[in-house]
Enzyme design. Sequence first.
Site, mmCIF file in Angstrom:
data_model
loop_
_atom_site.group_PDB
_atom_site.id
_atom_site.type_symbol
_atom_site.label_atom_id
_atom_site.label_comp_id
_atom_site.label_asym_id
_atom_site.label_seq_id
_atom_site.Cartn_x
_atom_site.Cartn_y
_atom_site.Cartn_z
ATOM 1 N N ARG A 1 0.857 -1.186 0.000
ATOM 2 C CA ARG A 1 0.000 0.000 0.000
ATOM 3 C C ARG A 1 0.893 1.236 0.000
ATOM 4 O O ARG A 1 1.894 1.295 0.724
ATOM 5 C CB ARG A 1 -0.914 0.032 1.222
ATOM 6 C CG ARG A 1 -2.120 -0.902 1.154
ATOM 7 C CD ARG A 1 -3.111 -0.524 0.047
ATOM 8 N NE ARG A 1 -4.241 -1.443 -0.011
ATOM 9 C CZ ARG A 1 -4.304 -2.513 -0.803
ATOM 10 N NH1 ARG A 1 -3.314 -2.794 -1.621
ATOM 11 N NH2 ARG A 1 -5.374 -3.290 -0.786
ATOM 12 N N GLU B 1 -4.187 7.150 -5.801
ATOM 13 C CA GLU B 1 -4.145 6.515 -7.129
ATOM 14 C C GLU B 1 -5.381 6.911 -7.935
ATOM 15 O O GLU B 1 -6.493 6.625 -7.489
ATOM 16 C CB GLU B 1 -4.103 4.993 -6.974
ATOM 17 C CG GLU B 1 -2.841 4.506 -6.287
ATOM 18 C CD GLU B 1 -2.930 3.051 -5.814
ATOM 19 O OE1 GLU B 1 -3.941 2.378 -6.123
ATOM 20 O OE2 GLU B 1 -2.016 2.595 -5.126
ATOM 21 N N HIS C 1 -1.184 -0.138 -9.871
ATOM 22 C CA HIS C 1 -1.847 -1.099 -8.969
ATOM 23 C C HIS C 1 -2.323 -2.334 -9.757
ATOM 24 O O HIS C 1 -3.495 -2.700 -9.726
ATOM 25 C CB HIS C 1 -3.019 -0.438 -8.228
ATOM 26 C CG HIS C 1 -3.280 -1.084 -6.900
ATOM 27 N ND1 HIS C 1 -3.471 -0.368 -5.747
ATOM 28 C CD2 HIS C 1 -3.364 -2.393 -6.539
ATOM 29 C CE1 HIS C 1 -3.669 -1.205 -4.746
ATOM 30 N NE2 HIS C 1 -3.596 -2.447 -5.204
HETATM 31 P P1 NAI Z 1 -1.218 -11.483 4.740
HETATM 32 O O1 NAI Z 1 -2.221 -11.085 5.754
HETATM 33 O O2 NAI Z 1 -1.123 -12.908 4.309
HETATM 34 O O3 NAI Z 1 0.255 -11.042 5.241
HETATM 35 C C1 NAI Z 1 0.542 -9.815 5.847
HETATM 36 C C2 NAI Z 1 1.734 -10.013 6.759
HETATM 37 O O4 NAI Z 1 2.123 -8.732 7.260
HETATM 38 C C3 NAI Z 1 1.429 -10.908 7.968
HETATM 39 O O5 NAI Z 1 2.404 -11.919 8.095
HETATM 40 C C4 NAI Z 1 1.455 -9.931 9.136
HETATM 41 O O6 NAI Z 1 1.901 -10.523 10.348
HETATM 42 C C5 NAI Z 1 2.450 -8.905 8.622
HETATM 43 N N1 NAI Z 1 2.417 -7.655 9.364
HETATM 44 C C6 NAI Z 1 1.345 -7.056 9.948
HETATM 45 N N2 NAI Z 1 1.739 -5.932 10.567
HETATM 46 C C7 NAI Z 1 3.081 -5.826 10.363
HETATM 47 C C8 NAI Z 1 4.063 -4.883 10.767
HETATM 48 N N3 NAI Z 1 3.742 -3.833 11.514
HETATM 49 N N4 NAI Z 1 5.331 -5.092 10.372
HETATM 50 C C9 NAI Z 1 5.672 -6.181 9.626
HETATM 51 N N5 NAI Z 1 4.792 -7.104 9.222
HETATM 52 C C10 NAI Z 1 3.510 -6.929 9.588
HETATM 53 O O7 NAI Z 1 -1.467 -10.529 3.496
HETATM 54 P P2 NAI Z 1 -1.025 -10.750 1.981
HETATM 55 O O8 NAI Z 1 -2.079 -11.501 1.250
HETATM 56 O O9 NAI Z 1 0.366 -11.268 1.956
HETATM 57 O O10 NAI Z 1 -1.082 -9.250 1.430
HETATM 58 C C11 NAI Z 1 -0.213 -8.249 1.920
HETATM 59 C C12 NAI Z 1 -0.662 -6.897 1.392
HETATM 60 O O11 NAI Z 1 -0.470 -6.842 -0.014
HETATM 61 C C13 NAI Z 1 -2.170 -6.607 1.569
HETATM 62 O O12 NAI Z 1 -2.441 -6.084 2.859
HETATM 63 C C14 NAI Z 1 -2.437 -5.605 0.501
HETATM 64 O O13 NAI Z 1 -2.261 -4.306 1.038
HETATM 65 C C15 NAI Z 1 -1.348 -5.861 -0.538
HETATM 66 N N6 NAI Z 1 -1.881 -6.362 -1.817
HETATM 67 C C16 NAI Z 1 -1.554 -5.683 -2.960
HETATM 68 C C17 NAI Z 1 -2.023 -6.112 -4.187
HETATM 69 C C18 NAI Z 1 -1.650 -5.399 -5.451
HETATM 70 O O14 NAI Z 1 -2.234 -5.670 -6.519
HETATM 71 N N7 NAI Z 1 -0.689 -4.479 -5.435
HETATM 72 C C19 NAI Z 1 -2.911 -7.278 -4.294
HETATM 73 C C20 NAI Z 1 -3.151 -7.957 -3.041
HETATM 74 C C21 NAI Z 1 -2.658 -7.492 -1.848
#
Ligand code: NAI
Length: 288
Positions: A207, A236, A255
């Site tokens: 993000r 965006e 994105h």
């Molecule tokens: P997920 O929930 O599987 O993983 C997120 C990880 O971040 C978890 O392991 C969590 O413990 C960790 N986390 C939480 N707070 C943290 C902190 N303060 N410091 C370090 N790590 C922390 O989520 P996933 O599926 O891996 O997605 C991650 C992000 O990717 C989403 O939140 C979304 O914002 C973004 N995303 C972007 C897309 C795009 O097209 N650019 C598409 C899908 C997701």
Amino acid sequence: MEYLKTGLAARTASLAKGYDAVCAFVNSDVGTKTVEALHEAGVKLILMRCAGFNNVDLKTAAKYGIDVRRVPGYSPEAVAEHAMTLAMTVNRHMHKAYTKVRENDFSLGGLMGFNFYQKTAGIVGTGKIGAAMARICRGFGMKVIAYDVYQNESLKDFVTYVTLDELLAQSDLISLHCPLTEETRGLVGRKLLALMKPTAFLINTARGALVDELALAEALDQGRLAGAGLDVLTQEPPEPGNPLLSAQNCVITPHVAWAAKEARERLIRIVAENLRRYQEGRPQNVVS
Ligand code: NAI
């Protein structure tokens, strides 16, 4: 079901009148005013067609009894592969090479990169996407270090967890994969950027608001960071004056990290499943 071309925002929410559910995306405005307008329109369910939900006012939704669903992990590989594409682009200057050749300029100036092989990749957030990125980096022969508030057991054979400061200081490629929360908003600001190697690349497919954009543009322009690959921005599309649009070796995509055919098919299927399970009273992928 009705498909409207206009995005969801406070001014368009009333168009949902007569429907029980609306679909929203990462760039939808699902803030307080929109949720209030959806409530007035009689909407009971917000179906996010994305993983993130930082743009939804969950408190107001809960106040009006509006349920929210999301689509976690519909294709971690799609996002991770795009993150590595951005990393390769800024490292090997693909964007510059492409325009040079279009002008029949085969000179090599400004196109020198370095091997990722045997360099260090730092993954911030090792959930589904971060884990996929860690596996890709391992495939490149990189040493992989990570920072997360929880450790991912499935990575323990090849990932070493370190503090965030250690990660930033040691990594040649830093890739952000944590969600946007109140805790992570502005996480990568002046202080953390100063810890990074001047030869390092910062990749953000998570993000935009995780990063202080002005501070990043300054670091790039002053040569304190070698490049940035960004799929996400705070706004965006950005304001035309956003300094990242003209910053040194900064490649921005709109994105689209999720946009692989397999991901889209899974995404659509899970949104439909979320709706069906809601109707059957067997909720899944609840956001609260
Ligand atoms: P997920 O929930 O599987 O993983 C997120 C990880 O971040 C978890 O392991 C969590 O413990 C960790 N986390 C939480 N707070 C943290 C902190 N303060 N410091 C370090 N790590 C922390 O989520 P996933 O599926 O891996 O997605 C991650 C992000 O990717 C989403 O939140 C979304 O914002 C973004 N995303 C972007 C897309 C795009 O097209 N650019 C598409 C899908 C997701």
